[in-house]
Enzyme design. Structure first.
Site, PDB file in Angstrom:
ATOM      1  N   SER A 107     -13.539 -28.278  17.295  1.00  0.00           N
ATOM      2  CA  SER A 107     -14.641 -28.590  18.125  1.00  0.00           C
ATOM      3  C   SER A 107     -15.636 -27.083  18.090  1.00  0.00           C
ATOM      4  CB  SER A 107     -14.653 -28.943  19.594  1.00  0.00           C
ATOM      5  OG  SER A 107     -13.822 -27.786  20.382  1.00  0.00           O
ATOM      6  N   LYS A 108     -16.895 -27.389  18.656  1.00  0.00           N
ATOM      7  CA  LYS A 108     -17.766 -26.018  18.758  1.00  0.00           C
ATOM      8  C   LYS A 108     -17.009 -24.995  19.461  1.00  0.00           C
ATOM      9  CE  LYS A 108     -22.128 -25.886  18.877  1.00  0.00           C
ATOM     10  NZ  LYS A 108     -22.544 -25.748  17.386  1.00  0.00           N
ATOM     11  N   ARG A 109     -16.069 -25.076  20.520  1.00  0.00           N
ATOM     12  CA  ARG A 109     -15.445 -24.124  21.073  1.00  0.00           C
ATOM     13  C   ARG A 109     -14.471 -23.163  20.401  1.00  0.00           C
ATOM     14  NH1 ARG A 109     -10.714 -25.541  23.588  1.00  0.00           N
ATOM     15  NH2 ARG A 109     -10.231 -27.603  23.331  1.00  0.00           N
ATOM     16  N   HIS A 110     -14.098 -23.693  19.248  1.00  0.00           N
ATOM     17  CA  HIS A 110     -13.257 -22.952  18.255  1.00  0.00           C
ATOM     18  C   HIS A 110     -14.058 -22.162  17.066  1.00  0.00           C
ATOM     19  CE1 HIS A 110     -10.560 -26.630  19.044  1.00  0.00           C
ATOM     20  NE2 HIS A 110     -10.125 -25.541  19.593  1.00  0.00           N
ATOM     21  N   GLY A 111     -15.481 -22.182  17.326  1.00  0.00           N
ATOM     22  CA  GLY A 111     -16.537 -21.576  16.258  1.00  0.00           C
ATOM     23  C   GLY A 111     -17.633 -22.358  15.842  1.00  0.00           C
TER      24      GLY A 111
END
Length: 491
Positions: A257-261
């Site tokens: 997801s976006k929180r991983h990059g």
């Protein structure tokens, strides 16, 4: 390659234009591209835009731009055309309706007049009884004549596929044989009440008419595959070969997801990762050639790629690997080329305007030369070069600590500026190094002490390229002023 052994390889990448090109989709496109090129086949781009409410022209453009950035040039599709178009599903409705009519005529599909409210109520009741939620086939027993009469009278209905008894075995190039029991498959809808077709039905017609031989896609589509195979067989069509690639996972093996990059190709492009770094990174997400080689050119990937090299397990997203590849490919590019690619990032960062980039290019080349081997993507240059373009507004904490390392350091820097004024040489950093060494000896200081303090005063940071190279690019006037006025930044 059983049922397609005598056919030229034709693969397709078929994204839905409802958003950006996700790196998972980009990897799927890459694997299809490599397989096609490896076998001298055809790479087809098809836009699956049957969801008209969510599909947008902007998303189509983002997909095409993302593929172009990666160098994945499609042979047939939007902007290219081809013998088997159109390549937008929204333009292929008439062809889907012909297949619907065939299934109805053969008794392999039926019209369902159940309201949404009835179907929802049925599922709630099944859920309460802890049963598998499924359609109860109420309309499957309707006489064909009655169904035709009701449909002809305008009664709203959907068309469902009549799933037969038995099982379907998916022969998958990556996962081997995967068995699906038909009792676990609902009589699924293939055409909505508004006469538009469902994904699982549309792709069967598209893959047939575009003569697709191999379907290479993410494992999240594996559960769709038995439904599609049933449709192929009900229509007496050739079933393509399948390969379902592992999902890309974040840390802890959770869904990326976006929180991983960044998760869209556009974001990586805007950050200034080179396309060859992205291609190499995507190729290594779930595929390997051997235990030794990590870096591949596109030509090597085409030569060495195989479906057998794809792992069954999820591919771990690792930004460190991408950054390593980013740095590698930036080092391989020529200096002038990196300067040209860096200019938009410096303009976006507010450091210069296009005209300034042209007039100040020799100086810009010197700046980039000092940082080229120290960056992973081009947008990092905006931060690394900002002190050349802008007056310092503050100092990093380590720089403050360095300047306060001895009580008389600011006084020493003032004297250093005076000593340096007569010896400053913007063409030869070694002249300034020699002058600094002499100053340190005269002041009974270590060279590193005055050099580290000067770096802090000139750049606001403690880590930069070699100090005297930086000074030569920064220029005499700026260097002397900052050495004398650094006290203001310390409050």
């Amino acid at each position: 390659m059983s049922n397609q052994a005598n056919s030229p390889v034709r693969v397709r990448f078929a994204p839905s234009p409802t958003g950006y090109l996700h790196i998972g989709g980009a990897r799927t496109a890459l694997f299809n591209y490599l397989f096609a090129r490896k076998h001298q086949g055809v790479f087809v781009l098809r836009i699956e835009d049957t969801d008209r409410g969510r599909s947008t022209p902007e998303a189509v453009k983002a997909i095409l731009d993302g593929l172009r950035f990666l160098g994945l040039d499609w042979d047939e599709g939007p902007e290219k055309g081809g013998e088997y178009g159109p390549y937008f599903q929204s333009e292929r409705i008439a062809s889907y309706n012909r297949y619907i009519d065939q299934l109805l005529a053969r008794g392999r599909a039926y019209r369902c007049f159940c309201s949404k409210e009835r179907v929802d109520r049925l599922r709630e009741e099944q859920k309460a009884r802890k049963e598998r939620m499924h359609y109860d086939r109420k309309c499957r027993g309707l006489e064909a004549g009655e169904a035709d009469r009701r449909a002809g009278a305008g009664e709203p209905h959907v068309v469902r596929f009549a799933v037969p008894e038995g099982r379907t075995v998916v022969h998958d190039h990556i996962r081997g044989d995967v068995v699906f029991e038909h009792q676990e498959i609902d009589d699924f809808i293939i055409q909505r009440a508004d006469r538009t077709c469902i994904y699982n039905f549309a792709v069967v017609g598209d893959d047939t008419e575009m003569k697709i031989t191999h379907v290479i896609r993410g494992e999240d589509h594996l559960s769709n595959t038995p439904k599609q195979i049933l449709l192929f067989r009900a229509l007496d069509l050739t079933v393509p070969e399948y390969a379902h690639i592992p999902l890309i996972l974040g840390p802890g093996r959770e869904k990326l997801s976006k929180r991983h990059g960044a998760v869209s190709v556009t974001e990586y492009q805007e950050k200034g990762y080179l396309p060859e770094a992205m291609v190499n990174f995507l190729a290594r997400l779930g595929w390997s050639y051997d235990d030794k080689q990590e870096i591949f050119s596109m030509e090597e990937l085409i030569e060495k790629f195989s479906l057998e090299g794809i792992s069954k397990s999820g591919a771990m997203y690792d930004l460190k690997k991408l950054n390593h590849l980013g740095a590698h490919y930036i080092r391989k590019r020529g200096l002038e080329e990196i300067v040209e690619l860096a200019i938009p990032h410096l303009v976006r960062g507010g450091l210069l305007h296009e005209g300034e980039a042209l007039s100040g290019r020799p100086r810009l080349v010197r700046m980039v030369a000092l940082e080229k081997d120290r960056i992973e993507h081009l947008s990092q240059l905006a931060d690394k070069l900002c002190f050349y373009f802008q007056e310092l507004k503050g100092l990093e904490a380590p720089a403050v600590k360095q300047l306060q390392s001895r009580p008389d350091m600011l006084e020493k820097l003032g004297r250093y500026a005076e000593a340096l004024a007569a010896r400053f040489d913007e063409r030869d950093p070694k002249v300034m190094e020699a002058a600094t060494r002499q100053f340190a000896e005269a002041q009974k200081m270590e060279l590193k002490d005055i050099a580290q303090a000067a770096r802090a005063a000139l750049t606001g940071r403690t880590v930069t390229p070699p100090l005297f190279d930086v000074m030569a690019v920064l220029g005499k006037e700026a260097c002397l002023r900052r050495l004398k006025e650094v006290r203001k930044l310390l409050g």
